[in-house]
Design a protein around this motif. Sequence first.
Motif, PDB file in Angstrom:
ATOM      1  N   UNK A   1       0.619  -1.226  -0.059  1.00 33.02           N
ATOM      2  CA  UNK A   1       0.296  -0.086   0.038  1.00 33.02           C
ATOM      3  C   UNK A   1       0.951   1.113   0.229  1.00 33.02           C
ATOM      4  N   UNK A   2       2.086   1.610   0.846  1.00 34.19           N
ATOM      5  CA  UNK A   2       2.822   2.286   0.539  1.00 34.19           C
ATOM      6  C   UNK A   2       3.936   2.704  -0.351  1.00 34.19           C
ATOM      7  N   UNK A   3       4.176   1.947  -1.247  1.00 35.02           N
ATOM      8  CA  UNK A   3       4.937   1.489  -1.953  1.00 35.02           C
ATOM      9  C   UNK A   3       3.662   2.239  -2.983  1.00 35.02           C
TER      10      UNK A   3
ATOM     11  N   UNK B   1       7.017   9.571   3.274  1.00 32.31           N
ATOM     12  CA  UNK B   1       8.323   9.628   2.539  1.00 32.31           C
ATOM     13  C   UNK B   1       8.743   8.961   1.777  1.00 32.31           C
ATOM     14  N   UNK B   2       9.122   9.178   0.396  1.00 32.83           N
ATOM     15  CA  UNK B   2       9.675   8.548  -0.578  1.00 32.83           C
ATOM     16  C   UNK B   2      10.742   8.932  -1.139  1.00 32.83           C
ATOM     17  N   UNK B   3      11.860   7.517  -0.940  1.00 31.55           N
ATOM     18  CA  UNK B   3      12.946   8.079  -1.414  1.00 31.55           C
ATOM     19  C   UNK B   3      13.443   7.561  -2.989  1.00 31.55           C
ATOM     20  N   UNK B   4      14.212   8.559  -3.779  1.00 29.92           N
ATOM     21  CA  UNK B   4      14.311   8.835  -5.134  1.00 29.92           C
ATOM     22  C   UNK B   4      14.958   7.896  -5.528  1.00 29.92           C
ATOM     23  N   UNK B   5      14.916   6.865  -6.922  1.00 26.27           N
ATOM     24  CA  UNK B   5      15.402   5.828  -7.000  1.00 26.27           C
ATOM     25  C   UNK B   5      17.199   5.820  -7.665  1.00 26.27           C
TER      26      UNK B   5
ATOM     27  N   UNK C   1       5.585  13.747   0.706  1.00 29.66           N
ATOM     28  CA  UNK C   1       4.391  13.806  -0.010  1.00 29.66           C
ATOM     29  C   UNK C   1       3.468  14.339   1.044  1.00 29.66           C
ATOM     30  N   UNK C   2       3.090  14.714   1.788  1.00 26.88           N
ATOM     31  CA  UNK C   2       2.101  14.950   2.267  1.00 26.88           C
ATOM     32  C   UNK C   2       2.175  13.571   2.849  1.00 26.88           C
ATOM     33  N   UNK C   3       0.608  13.899   3.865  1.00 27.37           N
ATOM     34  CA  UNK C   3       0.386  12.022   4.527  1.00 27.37           C
ATOM     35  C   UNK C   3       0.031  11.213   3.410  1.00 27.37           C
ATOM     36  N   UNK C   4       0.681   9.750   4.609  1.00 27.21           N
ATOM     37  CA  UNK C   4      -0.252   8.743   3.987  1.00 27.21           C
ATOM     38  C   UNK C   4      -1.536   8.049   4.552  1.00 27.21           C
TER      39      UNK C   4
END
Length: 529
Positions: free
Chosen positions: A125-127, A160-164, A172-175
């Motif tokens: 879901x988070x991915x 929170x997302x990491x750039x590959x 990007x805000x909240x989940x």
Amino acid sequence: MAGWGCRGGPVPRGGPHGAGHRWRLLLLAWLSLGCGIGTVQDPALGAAAVWVPEPPAPARPRRQPARGAWGPWGPWSSCSSSCGDGVALRTRRCLRSTEEDTCTGDPRQYRLCQLQGCPGGSVPFRAMQCSLYDNKPVLGTAARYRWVPFHGAPNVCDLNCLAVGHNFYYTFGRVLDGTRCGPGSPDLCVGGRCLSVGCDGILGSGARPDACGQCGSGHDTCLFVHRLFQGADPSSAGYFGYMNVTKIPAGATHIKVTDKSRNYLALMTSDGRYVLNGDWSIAWPGSYEAAGTRLQYTRAPDGTESLEAPGPTDEDLHVMVLLQEPNPGIEYEFWLPRGHPQPSRGDTSPLRQPQPRGAGSPPPQEPPVTPVPAPPSQPGGSATEPPPRSPPGRSGAGAAAGRCGRCRPAKGRSQRVRHFCQSDFVFQGRILAWRLVGQETRYEVEVKTPYRHRFPLVSREYVWVPNTCGCPPLREGGEYLLMARRHVNYERTLNRILLQEDGYARPWTPREGRLVQEAAQHCPQPRPP
């Protein structure tokens, strides 16, 4: 000479008569009215004028505005996810007037909804939320990135997302509501907060199961059983073997049994199956499944043993000890729902004991059984099935040596009444298993209906027959009406149930049950134990 009044003005003084006297009277009246407190005394008059102030009027309490009242909860929304875990939401309104304060509490409530598991290969879901920003401009540049979840940021409920291929992440805000707070975490993010799921399924409710597994009821519904088993010490007379400790009833939770000796804890289920250290065989420490729960058995190098299980159990468990040395005491504890039948002192009866043996000696060996040759084939070439297993000793060493005569089981009304009145134990039992021990036969019996017992009788007992000839004939799996005596030898190293060769052992039927109840009416008053 002049004095000073209340306000600092001069006061004329005079003698006891005339104008001075009138001035003094006026002064007293003025002081009593104008000064406000205290007592003023005229030495010449020898009298005192006293003024007592009136108590102030009580202050009126400030009226606190009333609080509003919550209306009923609305229906639950649909789940936030189509598979796996998610959350559902419901709301309520605060009903209040303009003069009333707002209601206390949360107008929203979230519930965990567990759906069918997501198919294999599904994106977490988070991915999936991070992937929504793939190849889209961020940071005010035209650069494009692919994003994967980053779990090292301070707020676990931010997206929170990491750039590959790069060493930075972006928030990007909240989940979305219903996202797990972290890998393997049971908690969920709702409204940017990481909330735990209560035992009632409500996020953030704080409801926890009590010691009995009941949700949110506190410990008032539970009963704590904590005892120390210190059975009679038979080792001084040379006895070593199994001894009952207690029965742990079905529904028990937080079970813990501790033994600090060279003895071995043994455990049996309600159907007579050993789970640990049964039949003179010592099990390895580790996890075991029994009675619907997972048991953790540990044994330290110094011999200290412990047996723990979270429960609740779905059947009775029988705790025993295999004695190798004097019993220093076995401590056991568990929780039961209040009102549940507690284990009685009869549940620790030492009746179930095998044949005595020396410490460290091997377990008793069964005598060799002579195989029965198969009958010849029937005409036509069809072979018959092998015969069923013979009862103890009928085709074994006892019969071969000629020691076994003809079985003459007791029967008839007179024998039934005589055995009933002279027996210590009369019960309906099912034969679970049997074993030849020396020159005796030991039967594992499930006690189903007791009709008479002058001593404690538990749900699983060993019944001993002093021969290996199968007299009386008892078939494994069969149910019988058994009438037996208590056997305690002179050294008091044996305390067991003994069924004589000519004892009463009849296949149980409802008619047999009625007849044995009638036999009880022909006995004299029972002797005190």
